[in-house]
Write a protein that holds these residues in place. Structure first.
Motif, PDB file in Angstrom:
ATOM      1  N   MET A   1       0.984  -1.034  -0.073  1.00 36.15           N
ATOM      2  CA  MET A   1       0.053  -0.040  -0.025  1.00 36.15           C
ATOM      3  C   MET A   1       0.910   1.245   0.092  1.00 36.15           C
ATOM      4  O   MET A   1       1.880   1.425   0.595  1.00 36.15           O
ATOM      5  N   LYS A   2       0.543   2.177  -0.930  1.00 35.29           N
ATOM      6  CA  LYS A   2       1.311   3.465  -0.965  1.00 35.29           C
ATOM      7  C   LYS A   2       0.208   4.528  -0.639  1.00 35.29           C
ATOM      8  O   LYS A   2      -0.737   4.585  -1.112  1.00 35.29           O
ATOM      9  N   LEU A   3       0.637   5.364   0.483  1.00 36.65           N
ATOM     10  CA  LEU A   3      -0.331   6.423   0.879  1.00 36.65           C
ATOM     11  C   LEU A   3       0.233   7.692   0.496  1.00 36.65           C
ATOM     12  O   LEU A   3       1.407   8.009   0.562  1.00 36.65           O
ATOM     13  N   ASN A   4      -0.610   8.794   0.300  1.00 38.13           N
ATOM     14  CA  ASN A   4      -0.370  10.214   0.015  1.00 38.13           C
ATOM     15  C   ASN A   4      -0.949  11.115   1.166  1.00 38.13           C
ATOM     16  O   ASN A   4      -1.758  10.404   1.496  1.00 38.13           O
ATOM     17  N   ARG A   5      -0.452  12.026   1.416  1.00 42.70           N
ATOM     18  CA  ARG A   5      -1.126  12.850   2.343  1.00 42.70           C
ATOM     19  C   ARG A   5      -1.711  14.129   1.449  1.00 42.70           C
ATOM     20  O   ARG A   5      -1.543  14.546   0.355  1.00 42.70           O
ATOM     21  N   VAL A   6      -2.943  14.184   1.758  1.00 37.67           N
ATOM     22  CA  VAL A   6      -4.068  15.119   1.419  1.00 37.67           C
ATOM     23  C   VAL A   6      -4.652  16.020   2.221  1.00 37.67           C
ATOM     24  O   VAL A   6      -4.758  15.535   3.547  1.00 37.67           O
ATOM     25  N   ASP A   7      -4.984  17.249   1.875  1.00 40.76           N
ATOM     26  CA  ASP A   7      -5.791  18.330   2.940  1.00 40.76           C
ATOM     27  C   ASP A   7      -7.225  18.063   2.709  1.00 40.76           C
ATOM     28  O   ASP A   7      -7.872  18.111   1.531  1.00 40.76           O
ATOM     29  N   ILE A   8      -7.981  17.864   3.516  1.00 41.00           N
ATOM     30  CA  ILE A   8      -9.483  17.826   3.648  1.00 41.00           C
ATOM     31  C   ILE A   8      -9.855  18.659   4.895  1.00 41.00           C
ATOM     32  O   ILE A   8      -9.654  18.499   6.042  1.00 41.00           O
ATOM     33  N   ASN A   9     -10.476  19.982   4.480  1.00 40.48           N
ATOM     34  CA  ASN A   9     -10.832  20.939   5.363  1.00 40.48           C
ATOM     35  C   ASN A   9      -9.874  21.288   6.401  1.00 40.48           C
ATOM     36  O   ASN A   9     -10.132  21.453   7.525  1.00 40.48           O
ATOM     37  N   GLY A  10      -8.841  21.601   5.692  1.00 44.55           N
ATOM     38  CA  GLY A  10      -7.591  22.115   6.694  1.00 44.55           C
ATOM     39  C   GLY A  10      -6.922  20.972   7.659  1.00 44.55           C
ATOM     40  O   GLY A  10      -6.022  21.412   8.336  1.00 44.55           O
ATOM     41  N   ARG A  11      -7.226  19.956   7.401  1.00 46.57           N
ATOM     42  CA  ARG A  11      -6.700  19.017   8.259  1.00 46.57           C
ATOM     43  C   ARG A  11      -5.788  17.653   7.099  1.00 46.57           C
ATOM     44  O   ARG A  11      -6.452  17.345   6.098  1.00 46.57           O
ATOM     45  N   GLU A  12      -4.912  17.167   7.747  1.00 43.59           N
ATOM     46  CA  GLU A  12      -3.962  16.263   6.581  1.00 43.59           C
ATOM     47  C   GLU A  12      -4.599  14.985   6.703  1.00 43.59           C
ATOM     48  O   GLU A  12      -4.656  14.508   8.111  1.00 43.59           O
ATOM     49  N   HIS A  13      -4.835  14.233   5.837  1.00 45.55           N
ATOM     50  CA  HIS A  13      -5.276  12.871   5.737  1.00 45.55           C
ATOM     51  C   HIS A  13      -4.583  11.891   4.658  1.00 45.55           C
ATOM     52  O   HIS A  13      -3.706  12.553   3.822  1.00 45.55           O
ATOM     53  N   PHE A  14      -4.449  10.632   5.056  1.00 45.87           N
ATOM     54  CA  PHE A  14      -4.011   9.866   4.150  1.00 45.87           C
ATOM     55  C   PHE A  14      -4.937   9.472   3.043  1.00 45.87           C
ATOM     56  O   PHE A  14      -5.867   9.617   3.402  1.00 45.87           O
ATOM     57  N   LYS A  15      -4.494   9.388   1.702  1.00 46.24           N
ATOM     58  CA  LYS A  15      -5.142   8.762   0.541  1.00 46.24           C
ATOM     59  C   LYS A  15      -4.438   7.716   0.102  1.00 46.24           C
ATOM     60  O   LYS A  15      -3.265   7.999  -0.072  1.00 46.24           O
ATOM     61  N   VAL A  16      -5.345   6.479  -0.141  1.00 46.63           N
ATOM     62  CA  VAL A  16      -4.335   5.450  -0.960  1.00 46.63           C
ATOM     63  C   VAL A  16      -4.196   5.612  -2.283  1.00 46.63           C
ATOM     64  O   VAL A  16      -5.016   5.896  -2.947  1.00 46.63           O
ATOM     65  N   ASP A  17      -2.793   5.834  -2.427  1.00 46.65           N
ATOM     66  CA  ASP A  17      -2.431   5.980  -3.908  1.00 46.65           C
ATOM     67  C   ASP A  17      -2.252   4.259  -4.649  1.00 46.65           C
ATOM     68  O   ASP A  17      -2.581   4.433  -6.015  1.00 46.65           O
ATOM     69  N   PHE A  18      -1.869   3.379  -4.002  1.00 47.89           N
ATOM     70  CA  PHE A  18      -1.664   2.287  -4.493  1.00 47.89           C
ATOM     71  C   PHE A  18      -2.053   1.249  -3.620  1.00 47.89           C
ATOM     72  O   PHE A  18      -1.522   1.132  -2.399  1.00 47.89           O
ATOM     73  N   LEU A  19      -2.671   0.098  -3.863  1.00 49.11           N
ATOM     74  CA  LEU A  19      -2.982  -0.922  -3.199  1.00 49.11           C
ATOM     75  C   LEU A  19      -3.064  -2.231  -3.870  1.00 49.11           C
ATOM     76  O   LEU A  19      -3.814  -2.222  -4.912  1.00 49.11           O
TER      77      LEU A  19
END
Length: 93
Positions: A1-19
């Motif tokens: 699994m590869k994760l990226n960081r994304v901003d959602i409503n001013g907070r940093e979340h992970f998003k799965v880039d590859f699984l």
């Protein structure tokens, strides 16, 4: 699994880039019913025997699609989890 960081409503979340998933089938036995709308019972019986005697070949044939579908489902579940919790809540200092 590869994760990226994304901003959602001013907070940093992970998003799965590859699984990617892999699985191995240790054995299989199937009983397919109502084949050919019940019109060819001997052919249906022969097909069930063939599939059960050649389950390794059948499993190898469907494995890539099953792995892709399972990966897509798991990625969707993981993204929902990561979108529900910002990184700061997942990893406390």
């Amino acid at each position: 699994m590869k994760l990226n960081r994304v901003d959602i409503n001013g907070r940093e979340h992970f998003k799965v880039d590859f699984l990617q998933t892999e699985f191995n089938i240790g054995g299989a036995s199937v009983q397919l019913d109502n084949l050919f709308n019940g019109r060819e019972p001997e052919l249906a019986k022969s097909l069930n025997v063939f599939v059960n005697e050649n389950w390794r070949i059948v499993a190898a044939e469907v494995r890539p699609n099953l792995e892709r579908i399972i990966s897509e489902i798991l990625q969707d579940v993981a993204d929902k989890f990561f979108f529900a919790f910002p990184i700061s809540k997942l990893f406390l200092p």
